[in-house]
Enzyme design. Structure first.
Site, PDB file in Angstrom:
ATOM      1  N   GLU A 166       0.883  -1.270  -0.092  1.00 32.55           N
ATOM      2  CA  GLU A 166       0.076   0.046   0.052  1.00 32.55           C
ATOM      3  C   GLU A 166       0.882   1.271   0.053  1.00 32.55           C
ATOM      4  OE1 GLU A 166      -2.505  -0.566   3.293  1.00 32.55           O
ATOM      5  OE2 GLU A 166      -3.601  -2.349   2.367  1.00 32.55           O
ATOM      6  N   ASN A 216       1.748  -4.453  -3.432  1.00 28.21           N
ATOM      7  CA  ASN A 216       0.333  -4.923  -3.211  1.00 28.21           C
ATOM      8  C   ASN A 216      -0.380  -3.524  -2.781  1.00 28.21           C
ATOM      9  OD1 ASN A 216      -1.642  -6.867  -2.569  1.00 28.21           O
ATOM     10  ND2 ASN A 216      -1.418  -6.361  -0.266  1.00 28.21           N
ATOM     11  N   HIS A 252     -10.789  -5.388  -1.729  1.00 25.55           N
ATOM     12  CA  HIS A 252     -11.796  -5.074  -0.672  1.00 25.55           C
ATOM     13  C   HIS A 252     -12.878  -4.434  -1.101  1.00 25.55           C
ATOM     14  CE1 HIS A 252      -9.170  -6.733   2.265  1.00 25.55           C
ATOM     15  NE2 HIS A 252      -8.237  -6.084   1.926  1.00 25.55           N
ATOM     16  N   GLU A 282      -6.739  -9.973  -1.647  1.00 23.74           N
ATOM     17  CA  GLU A 282      -7.177  -9.719  -0.300  1.00 23.74           C
ATOM     18  C   GLU A 282      -8.843  -9.673  -0.538  1.00 23.74           C
ATOM     19  OE1 GLU A 282      -5.548  -6.576   2.160  1.00 23.74           O
ATOM     20  OE2 GLU A 282      -3.563  -7.339   1.422  1.00 23.74           O
ATOM     21  N   ASP A 284     -12.460  -9.525  -0.502  1.00 22.76           N
ATOM     22  CA  ASP A 284     -13.780  -9.608   0.224  1.00 22.76           C
ATOM     23  C   ASP A 284     -14.762  -8.621  -0.205  1.00 22.76           C
ATOM     24  OD1 ASP A 284     -12.614  -7.234   1.522  1.00 22.76           O
ATOM     25  OD2 ASP A 284     -12.340  -8.558   3.550  1.00 22.76           O
TER      26      ASP A 284
HETATM   27  O1  G3I Z   1      -1.879  -8.547  18.606  1.00 22.70           O
HETATM   28  C1  G3I Z   1      -2.679  -7.325  19.155  1.00 22.70           C
HETATM   29  C2  G3I Z   1      -3.291  -7.851  20.669  1.00 22.70           C
HETATM   30  O2  G3I Z   1      -2.011  -8.123  21.084  1.00 22.70           O
HETATM   31  C3  G3I Z   1      -4.089  -6.703  21.127  1.00 22.70           C
HETATM   32  O3  G3I Z   1      -4.498  -7.211  22.177  1.00 22.70           O
HETATM   33  C4  G3I Z   1      -5.403  -6.516  20.359  1.00 22.70           C
HETATM   34  C5  G3I Z   1      -6.157  -5.542  20.783  1.00 22.70           C
HETATM   35  O4  G3I Z   1      -6.852  -4.739  19.773  1.00 22.70           O
HETATM   36  O5  G3I Z   1      -4.993  -6.019  18.874  1.00 22.70           O
HETATM   37  C6  G3I Z   1      -4.247  -7.028  18.236  1.00 22.70           C
HETATM   38  O6  G3I Z   1      -3.643  -6.396  17.173  1.00 22.70           O
HETATM   39  C7  G3I Z   1      -4.513  -6.352  15.947  1.00 22.70           C
HETATM   40  C8  G3I Z   1      -4.256  -7.159  14.925  1.00 22.70           C
HETATM   41  O7  G3I Z   1      -5.048  -7.200  13.771  1.00 22.70           O
HETATM   42  C9  G3I Z   1      -3.921  -8.758  15.162  1.00 22.70           C
HETATM   43  O8  G3I Z   1      -5.341  -9.070  15.558  1.00 22.70           O
HETATM   44  C10 G3I Z   1      -4.603  -5.154  15.770  1.00 22.70           C
HETATM   45  O9  G3I Z   1      -5.397  -4.328  16.822  1.00 22.70           O
HETATM   46  C11 G3I Z   1      -5.619  -4.648  14.491  1.00 22.70           C
HETATM   47  O10 G3I Z   1      -5.327  -3.581  13.889  1.00 22.70           O
HETATM   48  C12 G3I Z   1      -4.939  -5.738  13.394  1.00 22.70           C
HETATM   49  O11 G3I Z   1      -6.062  -5.512  12.195  1.00 22.70           O
HETATM   50  C13 G3I Z   1      -5.211  -6.060  11.029  1.00 22.70           C
HETATM   51  C14 G3I Z   1      -5.071  -4.684  10.228  1.00 22.70           C
HETATM   52  O12 G3I Z   1      -4.816  -5.585   8.943  1.00 22.70           O
HETATM   53  C15 G3I Z   1      -4.073  -3.803  10.558  1.00 22.70           C
HETATM   54  O13 G3I Z   1      -3.984  -2.951   9.502  1.00 22.70           O
HETATM   55  C16 G3I Z   1      -6.294  -7.139  10.653  1.00 22.70           C
HETATM   56  O14 G3I Z   1      -6.110  -8.281  11.423  1.00 22.70           O
HETATM   57  C17 G3I Z   1      -5.730  -7.643   9.199  1.00 22.70           C
HETATM   58  O15 G3I Z   1      -6.441  -8.612   8.459  1.00 22.70           O
HETATM   59  C18 G3I Z   1      -5.423  -6.391   8.307  1.00 22.70           C
HETATM   60  O16 G3I Z   1      -5.090  -6.757   7.010  1.00 22.70           O
HETATM   61  C19 G3I Z   1      -4.691  -5.664   6.248  1.00 22.70           C
HETATM   62  C20 G3I Z   1      -3.551  -6.129   5.280  1.00 22.70           C
HETATM   63  O17 G3I Z   1      -2.430  -6.471   5.837  1.00 22.70           O
HETATM   64  C21 G3I Z   1      -3.380  -5.084   4.049  1.00 22.70           C
HETATM   65  N1  G3I Z   1      -4.376  -4.490   3.278  1.00 22.70           N
HETATM   66  C22 G3I Z   1      -5.710  -4.406   4.193  1.00 22.70           C
HETATM   67  C23 G3I Z   1      -5.760  -5.578   4.913  1.00 22.70           C
HETATM   68  C24 G3I Z   1      -7.237  -5.126   5.975  1.00 22.70           C
HETATM   69  O18 G3I Z   1      -7.086  -3.850   6.822  1.00 22.70           O
END
Ligand code: G3I
Length: 364
Positions: A166, A216, A252, A282, A284
């Site tokens: 991105e 990406n 998305h 990705e 959805d």
């Molecule tokens: O690991 C921490 C944990 O320690 C904490 O307790 C918890 C509380 O919120 O958060 C956990 O981290 C989260 C992480 O996912 C793992 O679950 C983050 O808050 C959360 O922001 C994070 O979200 C991810 C997101 O990227 C971040 O930008 C999504 O799961 C993930 O699916 C998403 O993937 C992105 C791609 O990498 C790039 N393209 C867009 C896509 C969707 O946003």
């Protein structure tokens, strides 16, 4: 052999809450088998193995994820990101990513490794201070060490790496603000691919296998300022005779607002014409308001088909990855409040109409 989805759906029917909207019959023909028969490499899914997520302990989820005829590739949703892999400068945590690789290897699945350089999910040692051009050499060293360490460590277990994720701002097509841009300037982008291709060459020398190096992006699935900027960015790497192998189209989408098949295919073809592989990385398709209606689910099926179909239409499109297959583990509800139901399977593991529609497309 009966698809795992059929078995799982029967179990779900026996135990789950009543479906709140009409569901299509469960899938009976595995998606990965179908797409491979069309000459593609994989139909894949994102998955998450961090301790804080439920996927590791959800046996139904695991059973489906590990069914290679359904999913021929995995992408770790978070396990290989910077904040997980280098939480302290120079100290690497490879274990979560390794879990994904081990599962995939046991199943004979490919892995799209995700991602090396991004402006999000950075560790605090990178974000807690301001970087300027005075730090150019320092940040180049940090970037090189991160890229080289991950690529050479995971080596040929990665089919592909999202080297830069991105890079562009929506609408303007400018480079996203990040420590990399602040310190190194726009040159950070080709440099990331230079470091990645040098590391991939080391892996090739040791294993004989090539790793595909991708940029990406999202909102590059149709013509516009951002897509044009991405074309220019890719060409700036090629002009420096640095290797770049592929472009990811995240995809998305929103139900009813998904670009049509020809539009998506045309965007992909522009990059394929530069000699690059392309992939839906990705996918959805979320509902902007819930619950979905039957008409909405039918539209969602059409939207999924338009995206998968656009990959079929472009020879250099290697495969399709959904950003998880189960609504329970979708990133959407926590990011877009009140929205969701974006994945192929509902949180009770029942198949949405999109599954049968993709099967029909791929079987046709
Ligand atoms: O690991 C921490 C944990 O320690 C904490 O307790 C918890 C509380 O919120 O958060 C956990 O981290 C989260 C992480 O996912 C793992 O679950 C983050 O808050 C959360 O922001 C994070 O979200 C991810 C997101 O990227 C971040 O930008 C999504 O799961 C993930 O699916 C998403 O993937 C992105 C791609 O990498 C790039 N393209 C867009 C896509 C969707 O946003």
């Amino acid at each position: 052999m009966k698809s795992i989805f059929a078995v799982v759906a029967l179990l779900a029917l026996a135990t789950a809450r009543p479906a709140h909207h009409a569901r299509q019959a469960p899938a009976t023909t595995p998606l990965n088998d179908l797409i491979k028969a069309k000459g593609k490499l994989y139909f894949g899914t994102a998955t998450d193995f961090l301790d804080t997520t439920g996927e590791r302990t959800d046996t139904t989820y695991q059973e489906i994820l590990n069914t290679t005829s359904e999913f021929g590739a995995q992408t770790p949703g978070n396990a290989m990101k910077y904040d997980t892999t280098e939480p302290t400068q120079g100290q690497f945590n490879y274990a979560p990513g390794q879990q994904v690789l081990d599962y995939a290897a046991a199943n004979g699945q490919l892995v799209r490794c995700h991602n090396l350089i991004w402006h999000q999910q950075l560790p605090s040692w990178l974000t807690s201070r301001t970087w300027t051009s005075a730090d150019n050499a320092t940040l180049q060293g940090i970037m090189k060490n991160h890229i080289t360490s991950l690529i050479t460590h995971y080596a040929d277990a990665c089919y592909a790496w999202d080297v830069v994720n991105e890079p562009l701002v929506d609408g303007t097509g400018a480079l996203q603000s990040s420590p990399w841009l602040d310190a190194i300037g726009p040159e950070y982008f080709p440099l990331a691919f230079k470091f990645a291709s040098d590391a991939a060459a080391q892996v090739k020398a040791a294993t004989g296998k090539d790793i595909k190096l991708y940029v990406n992006e999202y909102n590059d699935e149709y013509a516009g300022t951002k897509t044009t900027a991405l074309l220019n960015l890719v060409q700036s790497v090629q002009a420096r005779e640095i290797r770049i192998d592929g472009v990811g189209f995240e995809s998305h989408f929103i139900v009813g607002q998904t670009p049509d098949r020809a539009t998506q295919a045309a965007a992909k073809k522009q990059f394929a014409d530069l000699g690059l592989d392309v992939a839906v990385t990705e996918l959805d398709v979320r509902f902007s308001s819930l619950p979905p209606t039957s008409a909405g689910l039918a539209q969602q099926a059409t939207d999924y088909v338009n995206s998968v179909g656009s990959c079929l239409d472009v020879e250099k499109c290697v495969g399709v990855t959904v950003w998880d297959f189960e609504d329970k583990y979708s990133w959407i509800p926590s990011t877009f409040s009140g929205q969701g139901e974006a994945d192929l399977y509902s949180d009770d593991y029942s198949a949405k109409p999109a599954v049968a529609a993709i099967q029909e497309l791929l079987a046709g």
